[in-house]
Design an enzyme around this catalytic site. Structure first.
Site, PDB file in Angstrom:
ATOM      1  N   THR A 136       0.819  -1.211   0.000  1.00  0.00           N
ATOM      2  CA  THR A 136       0.000   0.000   0.000  1.00  0.00           C
ATOM      3  C   THR A 136       0.850   1.256   0.000  1.00  0.00           C
ATOM      4  O   THR A 136       0.429   2.296  -0.523  1.00  0.00           O
ATOM      5  CB  THR A 136      -0.923   0.006   1.229  1.00  0.00           C
ATOM      6  OG1 THR A 136      -0.138  -0.046   2.430  1.00  0.00           O
ATOM      7  CG2 THR A 136      -1.862  -1.188   1.210  1.00  0.00           C
ATOM      8  N   ASP A 137       2.047   1.186   0.582  1.00  0.00           N
ATOM      9  CA  ASP A 137       2.928   2.357   0.659  1.00  0.00           C
ATOM     10  C   ASP A 137       3.374   2.776  -0.738  1.00  0.00           C
ATOM     11  O   ASP A 137       3.255   3.947  -1.128  1.00  0.00           O
ATOM     12  CB  ASP A 137       4.129   2.021   1.536  1.00  0.00           C
ATOM     13  CG  ASP A 137       4.670   3.227   2.289  1.00  0.00           C
ATOM     14  OD1 ASP A 137       4.014   4.276   2.287  1.00  0.00           O
ATOM     15  OD2 ASP A 137       5.741   3.100   2.902  1.00  0.00           O
ATOM     16  N   ASP A 138       3.918   1.828  -1.497  1.00  0.00           N
ATOM     17  CA  ASP A 138       4.318   2.138  -2.868  1.00  0.00           C
ATOM     18  C   ASP A 138       3.127   2.569  -3.706  1.00  0.00           C
ATOM     19  O   ASP A 138       3.229   3.500  -4.516  1.00  0.00           O
ATOM     20  CB  ASP A 138       4.971   0.906  -3.510  1.00  0.00           C
ATOM     21  CG  ASP A 138       6.446   0.813  -3.171  1.00  0.00           C
ATOM     22  OD1 ASP A 138       7.248   1.416  -3.896  1.00  0.00           O
ATOM     23  OD2 ASP A 138       6.785   0.152  -2.176  1.00  0.00           O
TER      24      ASP A 138
END
Length: 646
Positions: A385-387
């Protein structure tokens, strides 16, 4: 006479702003020069010498050692040894026992004699700290492969764990994805207990080779006591395991491993799971010419960074998607035209990297369509989810010639990210509700964080993305905002899970809260500003040592670095502090410490794999974050394209 109109002189630009413009221009040129012709950016990902030592031990175990690799790796190991004979796991950190043992073994494999001064200093220090018996489980597993440690004296984890249903505690999906990929092959190794002939003895690293130091039994009523007894039961089971069940479990583990091999031959884009997967498959009968093994071994070579001095460093992972989206954001915020060819090329590459098939995350979200982005070149099983959030923020800064393609990709990515929200309203990196604390209790799991609970930095990046997508008032976003506000530390900071540490967490959260509509006058924002001002260094920069993870007194303390100074500035600028003395001093520090080529020097580790246990120096952090911060100081808050509404 004709009257002459006299115009007042143009006001002079403030000195700090002028410095910032010049530094931004130099840094932008430097960053543009580093772009690959395919459109991506990638900096070296530096961790610690255990990567290099374990690579050498793998090659020894598989009998594929070659002199050139051995000497180049040894040169790197020697260059990282400190004056006291030890090795640390991050720049300027304390000596670390397991890293020192593994590096020592690597140099022994390269031919360094145990009586050489640098080797004798290392072995003496190891003995003073308890010898091999005091090292972590993974170090002792490596030594057991060569008979330098007894398998019977290691924690047990049977391959039958592959059969535990997903609702039962300690099933493999209770572990974070990186631990899961490592533990499944290691259960095979643990079951097989192989011993290859040792090329030399290691008695000099033992206090008493005949008597390993046993752990003192903990109270039965404690978690540690319960898991120690469980480990004893698993050791007993190893002796009486039902052979047909054991064989079936090993076949199931092999199938699980092979199914998760990426197209380039690696596993999850990470070096450690690839190493253990190759050993496990080899023990199960896969010879070195098998296509799976050939591809896996070839992938390991791509983790190697060969340097001009002839040394060879092994990366634990590679970060092209992360580096590319951060570089795109930085250049756009620094004032590069949104249709600049470099940005369009980067967007094209990122669009091609979107993951469109299910991965392990779908075990907890079986009906959710895919659409995220991973961290690495090849890692379709584990997008995060971060990327995904940062890629979407980057794509929105680019004026792409095919806007419909961007819209479709962003819709898929946003839908997937929303579907990955945990039940508490926050986001973990790779999985949903990966919060069971039981895996961390296993004696087998002493190598760092093995679960993936929601974190403030990841949640902040997702909230910021959703806000820029026009979803600031969506219930999902509001739950994320409420979670972030509740997670603020008493001193005004936020914990940083994937970056070091409270400076990173605070630098991530404040811009996200402001983007989601929290005003700069909000008490939480004011507390964050006061904390950042209180930990600013005398030289005007910010820094934080990795020791802030185990010791809260280190929070916000450390030598000034370009990346951490930029994180602090991003928070202060978002909070409306552009004219403050703290911002002026921080911007001046960045401008005055910039190298002539537009880059910054940063030996310190400001990235985090596992808090305290595995630290990272992302070599591009020193570039992308200062460019972003300086760009926002010069140009104001970023212009992010809003999604088109049909």
């Amino acid at each position: 006479m004709t009257a002459t109109t006299v115009h007042p002189p143009e006001p002079l630009e403030p000195a700090t702003l002028s410095l910032a413009r010049e530094a931004t221009a130099r840094a932008t040129r430097h960053l543009l020069d580093r772009q690959d012709e395919q459109g991506w950016w990638k900096g070296d990902l530096e961790t610690n010498v255990t990567m290099d030592a374990e690579d050498l031990m793998l090659r020894q175990f598989l009998s594929i050692q070659d002199p050139a690799t051995l000497e180049a790796a040894a040169r790197h190991l020697r260059s990282e040894q400190r004056e006291d004979g030890t090795w640390a796991t991050f720049h300027g950190g304390p000596p670390e026992l397991s890293a020192t043992i593994e590096a020592y073994v690597g140099l022994r494999l390269a031919g360094d004699r145990p009586d050489a001064p640098h080797m004798a200093a290392a072995s003496a220090w190891v003995r003073e700290r308890g010898g091999i018996a005091g090292s972590r489980v993974f170090t002792r597993i490596w030594l057991a492969l060569f008979g330098w440690w007894k398998w019977e004296d290691l924690p047990e984890l049977p391959p039958e764990i592959i059969y535990l249903p997903k609702w039962l505690p300690l099933n493999i999906y209770d572990f974070g994805c990186w631990a899961r990929q490592t533990i499944v092959p290691l259960t095979v190794v643990s079951a097989k207990r192989p011993v290859r002939p040792a090329p030399f003895p290691l008695d000099e690293l033992h206090i008493d080779p005949r008597r390993p130091n046993p752990r003192r039994p903990a109270r039965l009523a404690s978690w540690d006591g319960a898991f120690q007894r469980l480990d004893r039961a698993l050791h007993a089971y190893h002796k009486v395991a039902v052979r047909p069940l054991r064989r079936a479990a090993l076949r199931s583990c092999a199938r699980w491993i092979v199914e998760r091999q990426e197209n380039d031959g690696c596993w999850g884009g990470i070096q450690p799971p690839a190493v253990y997967s190759l050993i496990a498959l080899h023990l199960l009968g896969y010879d070195l010419d098998h296509p799976v093994m050939r591809a896996g071994l070839a992938s390991l070579d791509r983790f190697a960074v060969w340097r001009e001095d002839g040394s060879r460093m092994v990366e634990a992972c590679q970060s092209p998607v992360w580096d590319t989206c951060l570089a795109t954001i930085a250049l756009a915020d620094a004032g590069l035209a949104p249709d600049h060819p470099a940005l369009v090329k980067a967007a094209d590459w990122m669009l091609d990297e979107q993951v469109t098939r299910p991965g392990d995350w779908s075990v907890r979200r079986p009906g959710l369509p895919s659409g995220g982005w991973a961290f690495e070149f090849h890692n379709d099983n584990y997008p995060d989810t971060d990327d995904t959030a940062e890629v979407i923020l980057a794509l929105r800064r680019v004026r792409h010639p095919d806007p419909e393609r961007v819209e479709a990709a962003v819709r898929r990515g946003t839908r997937w990210t929303l579907g990955m929200q945990s039940s508490d309203g926050a986001w973990g990196a790779f999985d949903v509700d990966n919060t069971s604390r039981l895996p961390n209790r296993l004696p087998f799991c002493d190598f760092g964080e093995v679960i993936d609970p929601p974190s403030a930095d990841v949640t902040a990046h997702v909230v910021e993305m959703l806000a820029h997508e026009g979803r600031a008032q969506d219930p999902a976003t509001r739950r994320g905002v409420a979670w972030l506000l509740a997670e603020q530390e008493a001193d005004g900071s936020w914990f940083g899970r994937w970056g070091t540490n409270y400076v990173y967490g605070t630098g991530s959260v404040v811009p996200a809260l402001v983007a989601a509509g929290v005003p700069g006058s909000h008490p939480a924002i004011r507390r964050a500003v006061r904390w950042l001002e209180s930990v600013q260094n005398e030289d005007g920069g910010w820094g934080e040592d990795q020791r802030s993870y185990p010791d809260r007194q280190w929070a916000g303390r450390g030598a000034s670095t370009a990346s951490q100074t930029a994180w602090a500035l991003l928070a202060l600028l978002a909070a409306g502090e552009r004219e403050s003395k703290a911002v002026e001093r921080g911007v001046t520090w960045l401008a005055e410490t910039q190298e002539d080529d537009g880059s910054w020097d940063e030996p310190y580790f400001t990235g985090t794999g596992f808090p305290w246990d595995f630290s990272i120096n992302y070599h591009l952090y020193r570039q992308v974050f200062p460019v972003t911060a300086l760009g926002r100081y010069v140009n104001g808050e970023p212009a992010v394209a809003r999604p088109r509404r049909s």
